[in-house]
Each structure stands twice: as structure tokens, then as C-alpha cells.
Design a protein around this motif. Structure first.
Motif, PDB file in Angstrom:
ATOM      1  N   ARG A  78     -24.628  28.557  10.706  1.00  0.00           N
ATOM      2  CA  ARG A  78     -25.044  29.932  10.967  1.00  0.00           C
ATOM      3  C   ARG A  78     -25.888  29.959  12.231  1.00  0.00           C
ATOM      4  NH1 ARG A  78     -29.856  32.791   9.903  1.00  0.00           N
ATOM      5  NH2 ARG A  78     -29.516  34.995   9.520  1.00  0.00           N
ATOM      6  N   ALA A  79     -25.612  30.901  13.084  1.00  0.00           N
ATOM      7  CA  ALA A  79     -26.414  31.056  14.295  1.00  0.00           C
ATOM      8  C   ALA A  79     -26.604  32.542  14.551  1.00  0.00           C
ATOM      9  CB  ALA A  79     -25.746  30.373  15.481  1.00  0.00           C
ATOM     10  N   ALA A  80     -27.573  33.134  13.859  1.00  0.00           N
ATOM     11  CA  ALA A  80     -27.899  34.548  14.039  1.00  0.00           C
ATOM     12  C   ALA A  80     -29.036  34.663  15.048  1.00  0.00           C
ATOM     13  CB  ALA A  80     -28.265  35.163  12.702  1.00  0.00           C
ATOM     14  N   SER A  85     -32.590  32.866  19.172  1.00  0.00           N
ATOM     15  CA  SER A  85     -33.782  33.096  19.984  1.00  0.00           C
ATOM     16  C   SER A  85     -34.733  31.906  19.924  1.00  0.00           C
ATOM     17  CB  SER A  85     -34.493  34.373  19.539  1.00  0.00           C
ATOM     18  OG  SER A  85     -34.904  34.273  18.192  1.00  0.00           O
ATOM     19  N   LEU A  86     -34.871  31.294  18.752  1.00  0.00           N
ATOM     20  CA  LEU A  86     -35.716  30.102  18.635  1.00  0.00           C
ATOM     21  C   LEU A  86     -35.129  28.951  19.450  1.00  0.00           C
ATOM     22  CD1 LEU A  86     -38.186  28.714  17.444  1.00  0.00           C
ATOM     23  CD2 LEU A  86     -36.840  28.230  15.385  1.00  0.00           C
ATOM     24  N   ASP A 100     -41.491  34.112  26.018  1.00  0.00           N
ATOM     25  CA  ASP A 100     -42.063  34.686  24.803  1.00  0.00           C
ATOM     26  C   ASP A 100     -40.973  34.782  23.744  1.00  0.00           C
ATOM     27  OD1 ASP A 100     -44.531  35.016  25.988  1.00  0.00           O
ATOM     28  OD2 ASP A 100     -44.163  37.097  26.549  1.00  0.00           O
ATOM     29  N   TRP A 101     -41.273  34.298  22.547  1.00  0.00           N
ATOM     30  CA  TRP A 101     -40.366  34.435  21.411  1.00  0.00           C
ATOM     31  C   TRP A 101     -40.841  35.650  20.630  1.00  0.00           C
ATOM     32  CZ3 TRP A 101     -40.649  31.513  16.222  1.00  0.00           C
ATOM     33  CH2 TRP A 101     -39.504  31.749  15.471  1.00  0.00           C
ATOM     34  N   CYS A 102     -39.993  36.649  20.504  1.00  0.00           N
ATOM     35  CA  CYS A 102     -40.361  37.909  19.862  1.00  0.00           C
ATOM     36  C   CYS A 102     -39.530  38.145  18.607  1.00  0.00           C
ATOM     37  CB  CYS A 102     -40.141  39.077  20.819  1.00  0.00           C
ATOM     38  SG  CYS A 102     -41.078  38.940  22.340  1.00  0.00           S
ATOM     39  N   TRP A 115     -35.659  37.831  19.674  1.00  0.00           N
ATOM     40  CA  TRP A 115     -35.183  37.665  21.032  1.00  0.00           C
ATOM     41  C   TRP A 115     -36.229  36.925  21.849  1.00  0.00           C
ATOM     42  CZ3 TRP A 115     -37.178  42.015  18.918  1.00  0.00           C
ATOM     43  CH2 TRP A 115     -38.237  42.638  19.554  1.00  0.00           C
ATOM     44  N   VAL A 116     -35.870  36.560  23.076  1.00  0.00           N
ATOM     45  CA  VAL A 116     -36.830  35.945  23.996  1.00  0.00           C
ATOM     46  C   VAL A 116     -37.051  36.889  25.180  1.00  0.00           C
ATOM     47  CG1 VAL A 116     -36.374  33.541  23.389  1.00  0.00           C
ATOM     48  CG2 VAL A 116     -35.039  34.600  25.193  1.00  0.00           C
TER      49      VAL A 116
END
Length: 139
Positions: A78-80, A85-86, A100-102, A115-116
Motif C-alpha cells: 500500500r502506498a497512499a 509523503s513520509l 515540511d511534512w504536513c 503532503w510535503v
């Protein structure tokens, strides 16, 4: 006469070093999201950001996101948005640059997203000015 299909266009292959980093970051991100408690993942993200040398430019972040997208086509799990984003966040940190990781949400319709951002702008995200995401957590 040919009929255009709704198949995503193939993107250019990123440089070899970016591909290796993206594969490692995607594997790490997926493992963290699926196995580790959220507090462990957040602590690791804080540590990774503190170890970076400088903020990433939008172009550098775009290059990391493109490499992550390339790696995700071959990933069997799984890649959601949370994992993706991570993975971009970790890949950028492995390059010594900070994004920034948001993690946030929006209403009507209610949905969450991760998202980043680089230079306070989302990287690799569709532009939706009518329904923006509100940041709940920023690292």
C-alpha cells in the motif's frame, strides 16, 4: 485512427542515486506507517529534520517527489498519501535537505491528506484553491 487512453504518462527515470534513496525511503515509510505507533514515526521525523543541513528548494523537493513517484510504481505494498509523503520527507532528509511534512484535512467533503511542502508550497500536489487543506500537523 487511434484513441487516447487514460493511462498516466511514463516519467523520465531519475538519477541512480535518487532511485536508491527513494526505494529505501519508501520501504522505511511503509514499514513505519504499518508497524510503528504514530508517536514513534513522529519522533523519527523530528529527529530526521533536525539532522538536515538546509531547507530544500522547490526544485530539489520536486526532484525527490519525482524519484519517489518512480519508485512507487514498483512497490508491492500500500502506498497512499501518508506513506508517499513520509517517503518524500525521509528521502529529502537522506539528501541532507529539509522539507515540511504536513498532515491535514479539509471539509465539504470531509477528507484527510498528507503532503510535503518546500518554500511553504505543496510539492507534487494538484492545485485546489477552492478547497484547500488545513494543516493539522507540520514537521
Amino acid at each position: 485512427m487511434s484513441i487516447p487512453m487514460a493511462v498516466p504518462a511514463r516519467t523520465a527515470r531519475p538519477p541512480l542515486s535518487d532511485r536508491f534513496v527513494a526505494i529505501a525511503a519508501l520501504a522505511l515509510a511503509t514499514t513505519l506507517v504499518q508497524v510503528a505507533p504514530l508517536r514513534v514515526t513522529l519522533a523519527l521525523a523530528h529527529t530526521a529534520k533536525r539532522c538536515t543541513r538546509r531547507p530544500a528548494t522547490a526544485a530539489e523537493a520536486g526532484r525527490v517527489v519525482a524519484a519517489r513517484d518512480w519508485a512507487s510504481q514498483f512497490f508491492p505494498s500500500r502506498a497512499a498519501c501518508l506513506e508517499m509523503s513520509l517517503a518524500a520527507f525521509m528521502a529529502s532528509a537522506l539528501h541532507g535537505k529539509a522539507v515540511d511534512w504536513c498532515i491535514g484535512c479539509r471539509f465539504d467533503p470531509c477528507e484527510s491528506h498528507a503532503w510535503v511542502e518546500a518554500d511553504t508550497q505543496p510539492v507534487g500536489e494538484p492545485n485546489t484553491p477552492d478547497r484547500p487543506f488545513h494543516v493539522t500537523l507540520r514537521i
